[in-house]
Design an enzyme around this catalytic site. Structure first.
Site, PDB file in Angstrom:
ATOM      1  N   ASP A  45      14.247  -3.890   6.542  1.00  0.00           N
ATOM      2  CA  ASP A  45      13.014  -3.170   6.249  1.00  0.00           C
ATOM      3  C   ASP A  45      11.800  -4.099   6.322  1.00  0.00           C
ATOM      4  O   ASP A  45      11.920  -5.323   6.213  1.00  0.00           O
ATOM      5  CB  ASP A  45      13.067  -2.562   4.839  1.00  0.00           C
ATOM      6  CG  ASP A  45      14.035  -1.389   4.755  1.00  0.00           C
ATOM      7  OD1 ASP A  45      14.725  -1.103   5.755  1.00  0.00           O
ATOM      8  OD2 ASP A  45      14.102  -0.771   3.669  1.00  0.00           O
ATOM      9  N   ASP A  46      10.633  -3.457   6.482  1.00  0.00           N
ATOM     10  CA  ASP A  46       9.300  -4.046   6.279  1.00  0.00           C
ATOM     11  C   ASP A  46       8.758  -4.823   7.465  1.00  0.00           C
ATOM     12  O   ASP A  46       7.590  -5.199   7.455  1.00  0.00           O
ATOM     13  CB  ASP A  46       9.262  -4.964   5.037  1.00  0.00           C
ATOM     14  CG  ASP A  46       9.598  -4.246   3.761  1.00  0.00           C
ATOM     15  OD1 ASP A  46       9.778  -3.010   3.813  1.00  0.00           O
ATOM     16  OD2 ASP A  46       9.715  -4.891   2.714  1.00  0.00           O
ATOM     17  N   HIS A  96       9.460   3.206   8.830  1.00  0.00           N
ATOM     18  CA  HIS A  96       9.322   2.843   7.414  1.00  0.00           C
ATOM     19  C   HIS A  96       7.889   3.089   6.944  1.00  0.00           C
ATOM     20  O   HIS A  96       7.333   2.319   6.158  1.00  0.00           O
ATOM     21  CB  HIS A  96       9.703   1.370   7.236  1.00  0.00           C
ATOM     22  CG  HIS A  96      10.103   0.986   5.843  1.00  0.00           C
ATOM     23  ND1 HIS A  96      11.009   1.705   5.100  1.00  0.00           N
ATOM     24  CD2 HIS A  96       9.722  -0.068   5.064  1.00  0.00           C
ATOM     25  CE1 HIS A  96      11.173   1.105   3.934  1.00  0.00           C
ATOM     26  NE2 HIS A  96      10.401   0.038   3.873  1.00  0.00           N
ATOM     27  N   HIS A 100       3.246   0.381   3.901  1.00  0.00           N
ATOM     28  CA  HIS A 100       4.354   0.361   2.942  1.00  0.00           C
ATOM     29  C   HIS A 100       3.869   0.939   1.613  1.00  0.00           C
ATOM     30  O   HIS A 100       3.535   0.219   0.671  1.00  0.00           O
ATOM     31  CB  HIS A 100       4.852  -1.070   2.764  1.00  0.00           C
ATOM     32  CG  HIS A 100       6.230  -1.142   2.155  1.00  0.00           C
ATOM     33  ND1 HIS A 100       6.454  -1.067   0.812  1.00  0.00           N
ATOM     34  CD2 HIS A 100       7.441  -1.277   2.737  1.00  0.00           C
ATOM     35  CE1 HIS A 100       7.746  -1.160   0.574  1.00  0.00           C
ATOM     36  NE2 HIS A 100       8.372  -1.285   1.730  1.00  0.00           N
ATOM     37  N   HIS A 189      15.612  -7.593   4.184  1.00  0.00           N
ATOM     38  CA  HIS A 189      14.201  -7.559   4.555  1.00  0.00           C
ATOM     39  C   HIS A 189      13.869  -8.754   5.449  1.00  0.00           C
ATOM     40  O   HIS A 189      14.181  -9.902   5.098  1.00  0.00           O
ATOM     41  CB  HIS A 189      13.319  -7.599   3.291  1.00  0.00           C
ATOM     42  CG  HIS A 189      13.561  -6.437   2.364  1.00  0.00           C
ATOM     43  ND1 HIS A 189      14.642  -6.398   1.499  1.00  0.00           N
ATOM     44  CD2 HIS A 189      12.873  -5.279   2.182  1.00  0.00           C
ATOM     45  CE1 HIS A 189      14.608  -5.265   0.814  1.00  0.00           C
ATOM     46  NE2 HIS A 189      13.541  -4.572   1.206  1.00  0.00           N
TER      47      HIS A 189
END
Length: 456
Positions: A45-46, A96, A100, A189
């Site tokens: 993620d991210d 995603h 965020h 991540h």
């Protein structure tokens, strides 16, 4: 004031809290774990991050592992070259959000705008639309469940706190090794630029991941993309049979073995059986084929029977009906030349008029040279209809649902192939002259007929 606060509580619970509970505890409309042996899923993620994502891609390439990257749209927009590399190296890209931010803090319209903007960015770089979505922190709202959202929500089965540098590579390695098993969806991540994360945390994650992938390699585990895991999951589920059906299949296949022994069936290719046959005399009503051949009671014919164990195995392991079709076509095309050769070589087949059969599914046999004809009404037709419907429900991957597609299509019919057609189409060219003047006839083909039939 208290009434207003109470209504706000009800609305927020319905909009966010309750959907979050049912996804986490009941897995409603989300994917978070697989069950297929030998594979797990790495998800990141991210990102992308200009420093750590390229290092991660190098690491995955070294171990020949695939992963799924849930990218933040604004980061992807800033680093299109990394998105292109992720795609070019065979990894899966999901969404995603564009920034965020929790879906609990955004209106449905805002969430949709974030999704569309990120979708367009990914499509502009890769030429492919993303299908999978992981909301930040895994927090969903009521409208994330809408069927028209166009995205499959992916959560996870394990996470390790790798967004904090203080965890360190050693502790992170220990946590990941404890969860290294088939079906696991690991959350990691590759970027530390989001709220609550440490900028240099991915450095520790990469050190730990290197050790874990080395262990996975030793244990015969491989990381696959989420779409592959979902596909394999569906295949595995379709291959699982209930106890009653397993018992029915076992009894049926035992009966088939006895049938082969009692009626002395021969096999075209014993090492990989598909077609079985036997020499017999025709006992039905007099008939004339489409090309004018007359068949009367007592004429010698070859019955052809498909190997139901083979059909059952193909049906269980194929991903879809087209794969079943392809495998059956290849098997039939391989076995018919063998039968044609034996008709020419064996003196006992000198008077055979052709091949004869009865089938429930009647789309496709023509491509092999067979003619179709209705069964004469009577006891034979009625009993054959019951038998083949039962057989089809057992060996066909769709089971009973295949029987509900229309009574006319599912009526048993006779298949016939004259010997001259068998020889001209399937015998070696140098041997065809041996039977150039042979009369044509019939032979039996059991349920399934051809691969084309099953795919229709």
């Amino acid at each position: 004031m208290q009434t207003v606060l109470l209504w706000l509580f009800y609305i927020s619970s319905f909009y966010a809290f309750i959907p979050g509970i049912i996804t986490r505890f009941f897995g409603y409309r989300v994917f978070r774990r697989g069950t297929v042996e030998g594979e797990f899923a790495l998800t990141f993620d991210d990102g992308p991050d200009p420093v750590y994502t390229p290092q991660l891609l190098d690491l995955l390439k070294r171990y020949n592992m695939k992963a799924t990257f849930f990218v933040v749209g604004s980061h992807a927009e800033s680093h299109p070259e990394i998105i292109k590399r992720i795609h070019d190296e065979g990894h899966l890209i999901g969404i995603h959000n564009y920034v965020h931010k929790s879906n609990w803090l955004m209106r449905p319209k805002t969430v949709r705008m974030q999704l569309k903007r990120t979708d367009d960015i990914i499509f502009g770089i890769t030429g492919e639309r993303p299908v999978y979505y992981r909301p930040p922190w895994g927090i969903v709202n009521l409208f994330d469940f809408a069927k028209n959202s166009g995205y499959r929500i992916i959560l996870w089965s394990s996470m390790y706190g790798d967004w904090r540098s203080s965890v360190g590579a050693d502790k992170l390695t220990h946590r990941m090794r404890r969860k290294l098993r088939a079906g696991e969806v690991m959350l990691l991540h590759d970027c530390g630029n989001t709220m609550g994360a440490d900028v240099q945390a991915p450095e520790q994650m990469l050190l730990a991941l290197d050790r874990v992938l080395s262990e996975a390699e030793r244990e015969g585990l491989r990381s696959v993309r989420i779409d592959e895991m979902i596909t394999h999951e569906r295949m595995s589920s379709s291959m699982k049979l209930s106890l009653p059906k397993r018992m029915a299949v076992a009894v049926w296949l035992l009966w088939e073995k006895l049938f082969h022994v009692v009626f002395r069936l021969k096999t075209a290719n014993p090492s990989d059986p598909m077609l079985h046959y036997r020499l017999t005399s025709y006992q039905g009503q007099d008939m004339v084929t489409q090309d004018g051949l007359r068949l009367v009671k007592g004429d010698e014919v070859l019955e052809l029977h498909f190997d139901n164990q083979k059909l059952f195995d193909i049906g269980r392991h194929a991903r879809n009906e087209m794969q079943i079709a392809i495998q059956m076509i290849r098997a039939v095309q391989k076995d018919l030349p063998t039968i044609a050769q034996r008709v020419l070589d064996k003196p006992e087949y000198r008077n055979v008029k052709g091949l004869y059969g009865v089938t429930m599914i009647t789309r496709g046999p023509e491509q092999f040279g067979f003619h179709l004809q209705d069964l004469p009404s009577g006891l034979f037709a009625s009993s054959t209809r019951v038998y083949l419907k039962l057989l089809l429900s057992v060996i066909h991957p769709k089971g009973q649902s295949r029987l509900k597609e229309g009574s006319r299509r599912m009526e048993p019919r006779m298949l016939m192939m004259p010997v001259e057609v068998l020889i001209s189409r399937y015998a070696p060219r140098e041997l065809r002259s041996r039977r150039s003047s042979v009369e044509t006839g019939l032979g039996e083909l059991s349920v399934g007929s051809t691969a084309k039939e099953l795919s229709s």
